[in-house]
Scaffold this motif. Structure first.
Motif, PDB file in Angstrom:
ATOM      1  N   ASP A  76     -20.237  -8.034  48.312  1.00 19.30           N
ATOM      2  CA  ASP A  76     -20.771  -9.178  49.053  1.00 19.30           C
ATOM      3  C   ASP A  76     -19.691  -9.939  49.834  1.00 19.30           C
ATOM      4  O   ASP A  76     -20.004 -10.840  50.607  1.00 19.30           O
ATOM      5  N   GLY A  77     -18.416  -9.614  49.601  1.00 21.60           N
ATOM      6  CA  GLY A  77     -17.338 -10.286  50.311  1.00 21.60           C
ATOM      7  C   GLY A  77     -16.907 -11.600  49.692  1.00 21.60           C
ATOM      8  O   GLY A  77     -16.220 -12.391  50.330  1.00 21.60           O
ATOM      9  N   LEU A  78     -17.275 -11.833  48.431  1.00 20.50           N
ATOM     10  CA  LEU A  78     -16.889 -13.063  47.735  1.00 20.50           C
ATOM     11  C   LEU A  78     -15.594 -12.900  46.951  1.00 20.50           C
ATOM     12  O   LEU A  78     -14.868 -13.869  46.730  1.00 20.50           O
ATOM     13  N   VAL A  79     -15.329 -11.686  46.504  1.00 22.27           N
ATOM     14  CA  VAL A  79     -14.168 -11.385  45.671  1.00 22.27           C
ATOM     15  C   VAL A  79     -13.415 -10.213  46.292  1.00 22.27           C
ATOM     16  O   VAL A  79     -14.029  -9.286  46.809  1.00 22.27           O
ATOM     17  N   TRP A  80     -12.077 -10.266  46.275  1.00 28.20           N
ATOM     18  CA  TRP A  80     -11.270  -9.126  46.691  1.00 28.20           C
ATOM     19  C   TRP A  80     -10.735  -8.423  45.453  1.00 28.20           C
ATOM     20  O   TRP A  80     -10.654  -9.016  44.377  1.00 28.20           O
ATOM     21  N   ARG A  81     -10.378  -7.169  45.619  1.00 30.23           N
ATOM     22  CA  ARG A  81      -9.892  -6.325  44.523  1.00 30.23           C
ATOM     23  C   ARG A  81      -8.636  -5.615  44.989  1.00 30.23           C
ATOM     24  O   ARG A  81      -8.614  -5.001  46.055  1.00 30.23           O
ATOM     25  N   ARG A  82      -7.566  -5.698  44.168  1.00 32.01           N
ATOM     26  CA  ARG A  82      -6.311  -5.019  44.492  1.00 32.01           C
ATOM     27  C   ARG A  82      -5.927  -4.116  43.322  1.00 32.01           C
ATOM     28  O   ARG A  82      -5.872  -4.574  42.181  1.00 32.01           O
ATOM     29  N   VAL A  83      -5.668  -2.853  43.613  1.00 34.96           N
ATOM     30  CA  VAL A  83      -5.270  -1.890  42.589  1.00 34.96           C
ATOM     31  C   VAL A  83      -3.802  -1.555  42.808  1.00 34.96           C
ATOM     32  O   VAL A  83      -3.406  -1.132  43.895  1.00 34.96           O
ATOM     33  N   GLU A  84      -2.993  -1.751  41.751  1.00 33.75           N
ATOM     34  CA  GLU A  84      -1.586  -1.395  41.814  1.00 33.75           C
ATOM     35  C   GLU A  84      -1.422  -0.021  41.179  1.00 33.75           C
ATOM     36  O   GLU A  84      -1.905   0.217  40.073  1.00 33.75           O
ATOM     37  N   PRO A  85      -0.740   0.895  41.887  1.00 35.66           N
ATOM     38  CA  PRO A  85      -0.621   2.276  41.402  1.00 35.66           C
ATOM     39  C   PRO A  85       0.377   2.410  40.253  1.00 35.66           C
ATOM     40  O   PRO A  85       1.469   2.939  40.417  1.00 35.66           O
ATOM     41  N   THR A  86      -0.003   1.907  39.111  1.00 32.67           N
ATOM     42  CA  THR A  86       0.812   2.040  37.909  1.00 32.67           C
ATOM     43  C   THR A  86       0.014   2.872  36.914  1.00 32.67           C
ATOM     44  O   THR A  86      -1.134   3.206  37.141  1.00 32.67           O
ATOM     45  N   THR A  87       0.645   3.184  35.796  1.00 31.27           N
ATOM     46  CA  THR A  87      -0.075   3.906  34.744  1.00 31.27           C
ATOM     47  C   THR A  87      -0.134   3.019  33.521  1.00 31.27           C
ATOM     48  O   THR A  87       0.906   2.731  32.951  1.00 31.27           O
ATOM     49  N   PRO A  88      -1.300   2.569  33.103  1.00 31.25           N
ATOM     50  CA  PRO A  88      -2.589   2.657  33.797  1.00 31.25           C
ATOM     51  C   PRO A  88      -2.613   1.722  35.004  1.00 31.25           C
ATOM     52  O   PRO A  88      -1.812   0.798  35.092  1.00 31.25           O
ATOM     53  N   PRO A  89      -3.543   1.951  35.937  1.00 32.49           N
ATOM     54  CA  PRO A  89      -3.617   1.091  37.128  1.00 32.49           C
ATOM     55  C   PRO A  89      -3.885  -0.367  36.742  1.00 32.49           C
ATOM     56  O   PRO A  89      -4.653  -0.637  35.829  1.00 32.49           O
ATOM     57  N   GLN A  90      -3.216  -1.271  37.432  1.00 35.20           N
ATOM     58  CA  GLN A  90      -3.449  -2.702  37.224  1.00 35.20           C
ATOM     59  C   GLN A  90      -4.360  -3.184  38.351  1.00 35.20           C
ATOM     60  O   GLN A  90      -4.017  -3.064  39.522  1.00 35.20           O
ATOM     61  N   VAL A  91      -5.520  -3.723  37.964  1.00 36.51           N
ATOM     62  CA  VAL A  91      -6.502  -4.180  38.943  1.00 36.51           C
ATOM     63  C   VAL A  91      -6.575  -5.700  38.871  1.00 36.51           C
ATOM     64  O   VAL A  91      -6.790  -6.274  37.804  1.00 36.51           O
ATOM     65  N   THR A  92      -6.361  -6.336  40.010  1.00 35.54           N
ATOM     66  CA  THR A  92      -6.374  -7.791  40.109  1.00 35.54           C
ATOM     67  C   THR A  92      -7.517  -8.204  41.028  1.00 35.54           C
ATOM     68  O   THR A  92      -7.794  -7.540  42.022  1.00 35.54           O
ATOM     69  N   TYR A  93      -8.158  -9.326  40.671  1.00 34.39           N
ATOM     70  CA  TYR A  93      -9.270  -9.860  41.449  1.00 34.39           C
ATOM     71  C   TYR A  93      -8.965 -11.290  41.854  1.00 34.39           C
ATOM     72  O   TYR A  93      -8.305 -12.028  41.126  1.00 34.39           O
ATOM     73  N   GLY A  94      -9.453 -11.684  43.012  1.00 37.11           N
ATOM     74  CA  GLY A  94      -9.310 -13.055  43.493  1.00 37.11           C
ATOM     75  C   GLY A  94     -10.461 -13.383  44.430  1.00 37.11           C
ATOM     76  O   GLY A  94     -11.260 -12.514  44.794  1.00 37.11           O
ATOM     77  N   LEU A  95     -10.527 -14.626  44.818  1.00 34.37           N
ATOM     78  CA  LEU A  95     -11.606 -15.079  45.697  1.00 34.37           C
ATOM     79  C   LEU A  95     -11.208 -14.968  47.155  1.00 34.37           C
ATOM     80  O   LEU A  95     -10.094 -15.339  47.537  1.00 34.37           O
ATOM     81  N   THR A  96     -12.132 -14.492  47.972  1.00 34.98           N
ATOM     82  CA  THR A  96     -11.962 -14.528  49.419  1.00 34.98           C
ATOM     83  C   THR A  96     -12.218 -15.973  49.863  1.00 34.98           C
ATOM     84  O   THR A  96     -12.597 -16.826  49.050  1.00 34.98           O
ATOM     85  N   GLU A  97     -12.047 -16.236  51.141  1.00 31.11           N
ATOM     86  CA  GLU A  97     -12.344 -17.584  51.655  1.00 31.11           C
ATOM     87  C   GLU A  97     -13.810 -17.934  51.383  1.00 31.11           C
ATOM     88  O   GLU A  97     -14.127 -19.048  50.956  1.00 31.11           O
ATOM     89  N   PHE A  98     -14.694 -16.977  51.615  1.00 27.76           N
ATOM     90  CA  PHE A  98     -16.126 -17.161  51.339  1.00 27.76           C
ATOM     91  C   PHE A  98     -16.345 -17.429  49.851  1.00 27.76           C
ATOM     92  O   PHE A  98     -17.070 -18.350  49.466  1.00 27.76           O
ATOM     93  N   GLY A  99     -15.683 -16.677  48.997  1.00 34.45           N
ATOM     94  CA  GLY A  99     -15.803 -16.859  47.553  1.00 34.45           C
ATOM     95  C   GLY A  99     -15.287 -18.214  47.094  1.00 34.45           C
ATOM     96  O   GLY A  99     -15.866 -18.849  46.218  1.00 34.45           O
ATOM     97  N   ARG A 100     -14.172 -18.673  47.691  1.00 36.79           N
ATOM     98  CA  ARG A 100     -13.635 -20.002  47.343  1.00 36.79           C
ATOM     99  C   ARG A 100     -14.626 -21.091  47.721  1.00 36.79           C
ATOM    100  O   ARG A 100     -14.838 -22.041  46.979  1.00 36.79           O
ATOM    101  N   ASP A 101     -15.233 -20.950  48.884  1.00 31.00           N
ATOM    102  CA  ASP A 101     -16.210 -21.930  49.351  1.00 31.00           C
ATOM    103  C   ASP A 101     -17.389 -22.002  48.378  1.00 31.00           C
ATOM    104  O   ASP A 101     -17.789 -23.092  47.957  1.00 31.00           O
ATOM    105  N   ILE A 102     -17.930 -20.864  48.011  1.00 31.93           N
ATOM    106  CA  ILE A 102     -19.056 -20.825  47.074  1.00 31.93           C
ATOM    107  C   ILE A 102     -18.604 -21.280  45.686  1.00 31.93           C
ATOM    108  O   ILE A 102     -19.298 -22.056  45.018  1.00 31.93           O
ATOM    109  N   GLY A 103     -17.438 -20.818  45.239  1.00 33.63           N
ATOM    110  CA  GLY A 103     -16.921 -21.186  43.919  1.00 33.63           C
ATOM    111  C   GLY A 103     -16.702 -22.685  43.764  1.00 33.63           C
ATOM    112  O   GLY A 103     -16.959 -23.248  42.695  1.00 33.63           O
ATOM    113  N   GLU A 104     -16.230 -23.340  44.822  1.00 35.56           N
ATOM    114  CA  GLU A 104     -16.034 -24.791  44.767  1.00 35.56           C
ATOM    115  C   GLU A 104     -17.364 -25.501  44.542  1.00 35.56           C
ATOM    116  O   GLU A 104     -17.443 -26.447  43.758  1.00 35.56           O
ATOM    117  N   SER A 105     -18.395 -25.037  45.229  1.00 38.00           N
ATOM    118  CA  SER A 105     -19.722 -25.643  45.060  1.00 38.00           C
ATOM    119  C   SER A 105     -20.236 -25.429  43.636  1.00 38.00           C
ATOM    120  O   SER A 105     -20.821 -26.335  43.036  1.00 38.00           O
TER     121      SER A 105
END
Length: 132
Positions: A76-105
């Protein structure tokens, strides 16, 4: 409307007919207000989190439900996902600008609700939580 298009033109751009079952915005609203979507968005308000940190921050959510919820919010474009190529992979999530706007509300709504709860209501909620 022609061809099943579910928006009407407003002065500032397209406006969706959210009460129509075919409206694409309705899916986003459903994902945000799902049982776990709101908690994911509120949890990511202050920091980007790795999957296990996010799971730990939301009591009661299973790995399966967290994965499904995150998949929908990323799509939906509210959250971004970043995968770091490690073993095991480290996956980090954060809010997009749209997600921050909705999250604040959502955080504001949550704050309003908790400010209105009586101390007795809050205490009863804590008593029920372990055996829910």
């Amino acid at each position: 409307m022609t061809g099943g298009v579910q928006f009407t033109q407003a002065d500032t751009g397209a406006r969706y007919e959210v009460f129509h079952t075919d409206c694409p915005a309705r899916d986003v609203v459903d994902h945000v207000t799902s049982r776990w979507g709101i908690w994911v968005l509120i949890s990511l308000q202050s920091n980007d989190l790795r999957f296990y940190e996010l799971r730990e921050s939301i009591q009661g959510i299973s790995e399966k439900m967290l994965a499904q919820t995150l998949r929908a919010l990323v799509q939906d474009g509210l959250v971004w996902r970043r995968v770091e190529p490690t073993t095991p992979p480290q996956v980090t999530y954060g809010l997009t600008e749209f997600g921050r706007d909705i999250g604040e509300s959502l955080a504001e709504l949550f704050g309003r609700i908790t400010r209105r709860l009586s101390p007795r209501s809050a205490e009863q909620g804590r008593e029920r939580r372990p055996g829910s």
